[in-house]
Design an enzyme around this catalytic site. Structure first.
Site: not given
Length: 268
Positions: A93-95, A121
């Protein structure tokens, strides 16, 4: 049944009889606790394994990563025995999306067992203009306000100087990981021959104030089999609107499980 030795970035010993291991990589400034509820939301047979980066939560005394290449190499070395042992997938998720994808690329490049799928994500493809703040562009107060702006920080913490002093150095090092993506060993988005031969599914939040769907869709230049879905919610849609996200996500996990060998004791 369990494997013989614990793994520090997982905080526990994984099961050896899980049909599918799902390694989950957290967002910048976050920790493995982001995935605390996932074990009860995914299909039976999937073991959720949140990966805890050093320098936060239970590993807060350990030196943090600040370079994507260093982080991926270290995670690859530590997780290699588990990745080779059982079918696996990754969600980032993200990073964490950058780390999950780079780990999959490294495994395939080095001849290790690749993932059944990689799920990404709320993160724009790395060749796009960065959407996360530059690690050293803002002072602490400005960085904190930027985090509040896209929903990454509760506004109540803006007045908690002690809490911000602990959080913001972690955020800055994580942003350095994102900014150093060219050292993570990713495919060349301009060369179709380098695209990963792995199913990649990306998710974008319809109300995400940081990452737009076009940026997420651009991951299609990194994989031969790419799918994308927009789901309700902002930047942290698995937490903000879990039902529609898990409806879609679990459908993909069920398809992976159906394609694997039947569990022990099941005869076809």
């Amino acid at each position: 049944m369990t494997t013989s030795a614990p793994v520090s970035c997982l905080g526990r010993t994984p099961r050896a009889d899980a049909r599918l291991r799902l390694f989950c990589f957290h967002h910048a400034g976050g920790g493995a606790s982001f995935y605390a509820s996932w074990a009860g939301r995914v299909p039976p047979g999937v073991e959720v394994l949140p990966v805890q980066l050093p320098g936060r939560e239970a590993r807060f005394r350990e030196p943090r990563f600040s370079d994507a290449g260093e982080a991926v190499s270290a995670l690859g070395r530590e997780l290699a025995p588990l990745l080779d042992e059982r079918p696996w997938a990754a969600y980032g998720h993200s990073m964490g999306a950058l780390l999950a994808f780079a780990l999959a690329a490294a495994r395939l490049r080095e001849g290790g067992r690749g993932p059944e799928a990689v799920f990404l994500g709320a993160y724009a493809a790395p060749h796009r203009t960065p959407t996360l703040p530059a690690p050293d562009r803002y002072g602490d107060a400005e960085l904190a306000r930027a985090l509040v702006g896209f929903g990454g920080l509760d506004p109540r913490f803006l007045d908690r100087d002690d809490w911000l002093r602990a959080l913001l150095p972690i955020v800055r090092d994580d942003l350095r990981i994102c900014a150093s993506h060219r050292r993570a060993g990713l495919p060349d988005p301009d060369d179709e021959r380098t695209r990963l031969p792995v199913r990649v599914e990306a998710f974008a939040g319809t109300d995400d104030r940081l990452v737009d769907p076009a940026g997420v869709r651009a991951w299609g230049r990194y994989a031969r089999d790419f799918r994308m879905a927009c789901v309700p919610g902002g930047h942290f849609f698995p937490r903000e609107a879990p039902v529609p996200f898990f409806d879609r996500f679990n459908g993909s996990l069920h398809r992976i499980l159906a394609a694997l060998d039947p569990p022990p004791g099941v005869r076809c």
